[in-house]
Design a protein around this motif. Sequence first.
Motif, PDB file in Angstrom:
ATOM      1  N   ALA A   1      92.643  21.638  42.217  1.00  0.00           N
ATOM      2  CA  ALA A   1      92.991  22.827  41.430  1.00  0.00           C
ATOM      3  C   ALA A   1      94.487  22.846  41.107  1.00  0.00           C
ATOM      4  CB  ALA A   1      92.586  24.079  42.204  1.00  0.00           C
ATOM      5  N   SER A   2      95.108  21.668  41.133  1.00  0.00           N
ATOM      6  CA  SER A   2      96.538  21.509  40.828  1.00  0.00           C
ATOM      7  C   SER A   2      97.445  22.263  41.787  1.00  0.00           C
ATOM      8  CB  SER A   2      96.836  21.956  39.387  1.00  0.00           C
ATOM      9  OG  SER A   2      96.030  21.230  38.492  1.00  0.00           O
ATOM     10  N   GLY A   3      96.970  22.498  42.989  1.00  0.00           N
ATOM     11  CA  GLY A   3      97.801  23.128  44.012  1.00  0.00           C
ATOM     12  C   GLY A   3      98.118  22.147  45.114  1.00  0.00           C
ATOM     13  N   ASP A   4      98.406  22.692  46.285  1.00  0.00           N
ATOM     14  CA  ASP A   4      98.700  21.831  47.434  1.00  0.00           C
ATOM     15  C   ASP A   4      98.462  22.624  48.719  1.00  0.00           C
ATOM     16  OD1 ASP A   4      99.452  19.584  48.844  1.00  0.00           O
ATOM     17  OD2 ASP A   4     101.591  19.718  48.364  1.00  0.00           O
ATOM     18  N   LEU A   5      98.294  21.898  49.786  1.00  0.00           N
ATOM     19  CA  LEU A   5      98.205  22.516  51.104  1.00  0.00           C
ATOM     20  C   LEU A   5      99.308  21.876  51.927  1.00  0.00           C
ATOM     21  CD1 LEU A   5      94.990  23.099  53.208  1.00  0.00           C
ATOM     22  CD2 LEU A   5      97.082  22.262  54.230  1.00  0.00           C
TER      23      LEU A   5
ATOM     24  N   ASP B   1     100.073  12.565  58.551  1.00  0.00           N
ATOM     25  CA  ASP B   1     101.482  12.970  58.456  1.00  0.00           C
ATOM     26  C   ASP B   1     102.167  12.335  57.253  1.00  0.00           C
ATOM     27  OD1 ASP B   1     101.159  10.500  59.859  1.00  0.00           O
ATOM     28  OD2 ASP B   1     103.270  10.579  60.407  1.00  0.00           O
ATOM     29  N   SER B   2     101.613  11.207  56.771  1.00  0.00           N
ATOM     30  CA  SER B   2     102.231  10.585  55.595  1.00  0.00           C
ATOM     31  C   SER B   2     101.555  11.036  54.302  1.00  0.00           C
ATOM     32  CB  SER B   2     102.186   9.058  55.716  1.00  0.00           C
ATOM     33  OG  SER B   2     100.854   8.633  55.832  1.00  0.00           O
ATOM     34  N   ILE B   3     100.500  11.825  54.405  1.00  0.00           N
ATOM     35  CA  ILE B   3      99.798  12.330  53.222  1.00  0.00           C
ATOM     36  C   ILE B   3     100.163  13.785  52.958  1.00  0.00           C
ATOM     37  CG2 ILE B   3      97.499  12.984  52.391  1.00  0.00           C
ATOM     38  CD1 ILE B   3      96.444  10.412  53.612  1.00  0.00           C
ATOM     39  N   LEU B   4     100.284  14.542  54.041  1.00  0.00           N
ATOM     40  CA  LEU B   4     100.607  15.962  53.916  1.00  0.00           C
ATOM     41  C   LEU B   4     102.115  16.155  53.797  1.00  0.00           C
ATOM     42  CD1 LEU B   4      98.327  17.066  56.852  1.00  0.00           C
ATOM     43  CD2 LEU B   4      98.098  18.012  54.549  1.00  0.00           C
ATOM     44  N   ASN B   5     102.497  17.209  53.094  1.00  0.00           N
ATOM     45  CA  ASN B   5     103.890  17.634  53.113  1.00  0.00           C
ATOM     46  C   ASN B   5     104.072  18.544  54.319  1.00  0.00           C
ATOM     47  OD1 ASN B   5     105.022  16.457  50.639  1.00  0.00           O
ATOM     48  ND2 ASN B   5     103.477  17.716  49.617  1.00  0.00           N
ATOM     49  N   ILE B   6     104.959  18.143  55.216  1.00  0.00           N
ATOM     50  CA  ILE B   6     105.155  18.879  56.466  1.00  0.00           C
ATOM     51  C   ILE B   6     106.596  19.386  56.523  1.00  0.00           C
ATOM     52  CG2 ILE B   6     105.103  18.721  58.991  1.00  0.00           C
ATOM     53  CD1 ILE B   6     103.038  16.463  58.677  1.00  0.00           C
ATOM     54  N   TYR B   7     106.747  20.660  56.846  1.00  0.00           N
ATOM     55  CA  TYR B   7     108.072  21.291  56.881  1.00  0.00           C
ATOM     56  C   TYR B   7     108.356  21.840  58.268  1.00  0.00           C
ATOM     57  CZ  TYR B   7     107.544  20.763  51.902  1.00  0.00           C
ATOM     58  OH  TYR B   7     107.354  20.217  50.660  1.00  0.00           O
TER      59      TYR B   7
ATOM     60  N   GLN C   1     104.029  33.483  44.883  1.00  0.00           N
ATOM     61  CA  GLN C   1     103.056  32.503  44.377  1.00  0.00           C
ATOM     62  C   GLN C   1     102.389  31.696  45.499  1.00  0.00           C
ATOM     63  OE1 GLN C   1     102.510  32.224  40.911  1.00  0.00           O
ATOM     64  NE2 GLN C   1     103.774  34.066  40.905  1.00  0.00           N
ATOM     65  N   VAL C   2     102.810  31.960  46.707  1.00  0.00           N
ATOM     66  CA  VAL C   2     102.365  31.121  47.817  1.00  0.00           C
ATOM     67  C   VAL C   2     101.558  31.952  48.814  1.00  0.00           C
ATOM     68  CG1 VAL C   2     103.137  29.635  49.721  1.00  0.00           C
ATOM     69  CG2 VAL C   2     104.398  29.641  47.553  1.00  0.00           C
TER      70      VAL C   2
ATOM     71  N   HIS D   1      93.967  31.065  44.782  1.00  0.00           N
ATOM     72  CA  HIS D   1      95.212  30.861  45.545  1.00  0.00           C
ATOM     73  C   HIS D   1      95.233  29.408  46.021  1.00  0.00           C
ATOM     74  CE1 HIS D   1      95.878  35.214  45.649  1.00  0.00           C
ATOM     75  NE2 HIS D   1      94.577  35.312  45.875  1.00  0.00           N
ATOM     76  N   VAL D   2      95.952  28.571  45.308  1.00  0.00           N
ATOM     77  CA  VAL D   2      95.886  27.135  45.594  1.00  0.00           C
ATOM     78  C   VAL D   2      97.214  26.556  46.075  1.00  0.00           C
ATOM     79  CG1 VAL D   2      93.954  26.751  44.044  1.00  0.00           C
ATOM     80  CG2 VAL D   2      96.293  26.518  43.172  1.00  0.00           C
ATOM     81  N   ARG D   3      98.237  27.408  46.152  1.00  0.00           N
ATOM     82  CA  ARG D   3      99.502  26.955  46.755  1.00  0.00           C
ATOM     83  C   ARG D   3      99.536  27.526  48.165  1.00  0.00           C
ATOM     84  NH1 ARG D   3     101.406  27.295  41.255  1.00  0.00           N
ATOM     85  NH2 ARG D   3     101.501  29.553  41.427  1.00  0.00           N
ATOM     86  N   LEU D   4      99.086  26.713  49.086  1.00  0.00           N
ATOM     87  CA  LEU D   4      98.900  27.187  50.455  1.00  0.00           C
ATOM     88  C   LEU D   4      99.929  26.578  51.408  1.00  0.00           C
ATOM     89  CD1 LEU D   4      95.002  26.941  50.828  1.00  0.00           C
ATOM     90  CD2 LEU D   4      96.360  28.845  49.957  1.00  0.00           C
TER      91      LEU D   4
END
Lengths: 111, 141
Positions: free
Chosen positions: A72-76, A95-101, A11-12, A41-44
């Motif tokens: 589009a109800s996804g995320d980057l 860095d406080s807005i994005l999800n970083i892994y 899905q990603v 493709h919106v789960r990036l």
Amino acid sequence: MIEINISDHQQVTLVEVSGRVDSMNANELGSAINHQVTGGHVRLVLDLSHVEYMSSAGLREIVVGLKATKRASGDLRIAQPSDRVREVLEMSGLDSILNIYESQSAAITSY
Amino acid sequence: MASSKSTLRIPAAIDQIRRAVLFVATSSQRMGMGTDGAHQVQIAVEEIITNIVEHGYRADPQSAVIDIAVEREGQQVIITITDDAPLFNPLLNTEPDPHTPLEDRKTGGWGVYFVKQYVDAVHYRAASNRNQITLIKKIAN
């Protein structure tokens, strides 16, 4: 100076970027992200581990892409940003807005 | 170290920016700047030149040029960027706020902010009817 590889992981969608992202080529990154979003493709996951240089032009494309996926109800989500990238993400407060892994797999399985 | 000055003139076009940025990086390093400092001046110079190309010369891009000079003065490298676009001081633009939530963020506006973060001082002056931005970056020991 910039290379973008795209691969599907169920899905990603993984977008791996390497090289220099500057005002001359940031639009290529923007186009790649936009192409995924318009294709549904919106789960990036954006892997920035091999980006050695990123100016505000690159950040602009990330913000545009993030907004588009969220609409589009996804995320980057960002995977393992290089030190240079992390620095500009922190300076701009992204860095406080994005999800970083810290790893590609952690970012992919976060969805 | 003997004083030296490197200069470059480029057409004011997006596809010339990398050439200018790499010229500044190479010149700065030759003058004693370290790798991190050279990286930071590259970003600062890119942001300034991108602004000039995208905003300054927008009305009249034909035959427009940008002059870049790099020189060492004591323990600092001084980069001067001069253009002939209509006089405008980009340092007076409202600075973006890093705490702005996503929904309120404009996509652009971070260029000059990055410049101020990445160099030790930045000045604007109108010199002989030309815009002149001076970037000062200390050479780390």
